[in-house]
Scaffold this motif. Sequence first.
Motif, PDB file in Angstrom:
ATOM      1  N   SER A 270     -34.168  10.875 -21.459  1.00  0.00           N
ATOM      2  CA  SER A 270     -34.869  11.436 -20.288  1.00  0.00           C
ATOM      3  C   SER A 270     -35.500  10.325 -19.463  1.00  0.00           C
ATOM      4  O   SER A 270     -35.502  10.391 -18.221  1.00  0.00           O
ATOM      5  CB  SER A 270     -35.936  12.429 -20.749  1.00  0.00           C
ATOM      6  OG  SER A 270     -35.355  13.399 -21.578  1.00  0.00           O
TER       7      SER A 270
ATOM      8  N   LYS B 141     -39.599  15.498 -18.869  1.00  0.00           N
ATOM      9  CA  LYS B 141     -40.706  15.195 -19.753  1.00  0.00           C
ATOM     10  C   LYS B 141     -40.242  14.142 -20.769  1.00  0.00           C
ATOM     11  O   LYS B 141     -39.131  14.241 -21.316  1.00  0.00           O
ATOM     12  CB  LYS B 141     -41.067  16.484 -20.498  1.00  0.00           C
ATOM     13  CG  LYS B 141     -42.501  16.585 -20.880  1.00  0.00           C
ATOM     14  CD  LYS B 141     -42.746  17.998 -21.362  1.00  0.00           C
ATOM     15  CE  LYS B 141     -43.876  17.994 -22.348  1.00  0.00           C
ATOM     16  NZ  LYS B 141     -44.037  19.284 -22.995  1.00  0.00           N
TER      17      LYS B 141
ATOM     18  N   GLU C  95     -38.860  16.065 -27.222  1.00  0.00           N
ATOM     19  CA  GLU C  95     -39.205  16.570 -25.890  1.00  0.00           C
ATOM     20  C   GLU C  95     -38.132  17.472 -25.303  1.00  0.00           C
ATOM     21  O   GLU C  95     -38.406  18.557 -24.829  1.00  0.00           O
ATOM     22  CB  GLU C  95     -39.458  15.404 -24.926  1.00  0.00           C
ATOM     23  CG  GLU C  95     -40.637  14.502 -25.302  1.00  0.00           C
ATOM     24  CD  GLU C  95     -41.980  15.200 -25.165  1.00  0.00           C
ATOM     25  OE1 GLU C  95     -42.009  16.367 -24.726  1.00  0.00           O
ATOM     26  OE2 GLU C  95     -42.990  14.585 -25.518  1.00  0.00           O
ATOM     27  N   THR C  96     -36.899  16.998 -25.328  1.00  0.00           N
ATOM     28  CA  THR C  96     -35.839  17.780 -24.693  1.00  0.00           C
ATOM     29  C   THR C  96     -35.161  18.631 -25.760  1.00  0.00           C
ATOM     30  O   THR C  96     -34.551  18.098 -26.680  1.00  0.00           O
ATOM     31  CB  THR C  96     -34.827  16.837 -23.997  1.00  0.00           C
ATOM     32  OG1 THR C  96     -35.565  15.871 -23.250  1.00  0.00           O
ATOM     33  CG2 THR C  96     -33.892  17.596 -23.086  1.00  0.00           C
TER      34      THR C  96
ATOM     35  N   ASP D 248     -29.044  16.195 -19.243  1.00  0.00           N
ATOM     36  CA  ASP D 248     -29.914  15.703 -20.318  1.00  0.00           C
ATOM     37  C   ASP D 248     -29.717  16.634 -21.513  1.00  0.00           C
ATOM     38  O   ASP D 248     -29.695  17.859 -21.363  1.00  0.00           O
ATOM     39  CB  ASP D 248     -31.378  15.729 -19.846  1.00  0.00           C
ATOM     40  CG  ASP D 248     -32.276  14.871 -20.734  1.00  0.00           C
ATOM     41  OD1 ASP D 248     -31.748  14.208 -21.662  1.00  0.00           O
ATOM     42  OD2 ASP D 248     -33.512  14.879 -20.506  1.00  0.00           O
TER      43      ASP D 248
END
Length: 448
Positions: A70, A83, A89-90, A149
């Motif tokens: 990211s 983020k 996070e992802t 992503d």
Amino acid sequence: MSGRKPRSVANPLESTITSPSERILKECHCLYVDSDHGLVKIATSLGVRLLPPRKKIFVMIMGNHSAGKSSFINWYAEEHIQKTGVAIETQGFTFITSGRKRESLTGNATLHLYPHFRPILDIKGVMDYVSAEISTSKQKKFSLVTFVDTPGLVDGDMVYPFDVNSAITWLGEQADLIFVFFDPMGQALCKRTLNIVEKLSEKCGDKILFYLSKADEAGKETDRQRVMMQIVQELCRRPGLNKCGFEMPTIYIPNPQKPSRCVNQIDGMCQTIEKTINQAVQKTLDQLEKDCDLICSTISSKLDKDRTDVLFNKSVRLHSFLCGALGVFLPVLFILSFIVHTLSKEQLDELLGEGLARTFTVFTGIIMYLWEWIPEDGQVVFVIVFGGFCYLLLFLAKRFASKRNKTLTKKEKRKMAEYSDYIQDIVKPKKAKLYEWYLQQCAAEYDL
Ligand SMILES: Nc1nc2c(ncn2[C@@H]2O[C@H](COP(=O)(O)OP(=O)(O)OP(=O)(O)O)[C@@H](O)[C@H]2O)c(=O)[nH]1
Ligand SMILES: [Mg+2]
């Protein structure tokens, strides 16, 4: 620790200046989807299926959790879109692209924007984990790229709410480029990442590129070399990836507060993206030429077929007419002969006039002669056979009539001629102009 920074928006005002590549891709796309004369519409009316070209290339970024996927996208767009942080996070798939307005889209709206990614819904549970982020950034070549992503990959107990391996593999197959990030931390040799890469390389090995990300955190040069060796060895151990001689550029997000002496090959990634965009422009223009030729050859083969059909129909119509006429004429003549035979010569002359009466008498004479020539007990059989023969003639007339091929109406032929003229006079010269434009851009870029 989650690094959610306030969103600063790059290029808040929509810039009207677009690159020649962007214009070429957009104009090509318009030629396909135009509501009046779009190539897709023309092709559909001819029974040919065409797909409009993509306006952007797709770059999927995959790799271990916290490998900096990211962060790379944010760095490329020069906007904090995704983020980032050390936590996982992802968790889903995010399409990150540039547009006129800053917007965040969820599952349904995202797939509406990217209809050719709809088959991903075949993977159970993925719907709630698909989203899109539209940014106004036009930095680097962002206006021509859609990044995908992907969720950070980890081994062990981590439970993903959907079949993450299948989803990444499927998306990777659709992408133009796949960047695989390995970071120098403990996660570098995540088995899940290696499994997916191995699977992907079976189908699209040529678009996979490996990177050692966060290279500035790898310590000294010797440590970095050791980590890299370890990763390459692990990759080579996989039968599907055993093509030693891997290239693995080292990259990291430049941080002015923490300068590093480590070699950063991140600019090479940007050049790879640019190269892929140029290839996409060329491919799109070549495809446009091919599609124009396909439409023109379909039109001319349809017109050729129509000409043969018209000739065929003419001969079939003649056959049908002859059979039909004989099927009616013979029984009528047969019955008339009996009637005429019962009349006297004077009655006939009075009824038909002298000339016609003579012709009739000759005809009926022949038929009556033939009739009397048939033995009496065979006359009933003859009538049945004769009736059957006439029925057969009428049946054949109907058969021939139904064999006629459907031909083009005048309106359809006019429309086809119109389409053909439009392709030759408008689309092809436009394609030539766009190609010239593209070559001029190349010449300017490479200072030729
Ligand atoms: N030193 C250094 N830190 C980085 C670099 N890239 C990312 N980071 C940091 O590494 C952490 C993880 O970065 P992310 O971009 O969230 O990684 P990710 O691969 O998207 O992680 P997941 O989405 O959880 O899989 C963040 O704290 C970033 O600030 C880099 O090039 N150098
Ligand atoms: Mg991430």
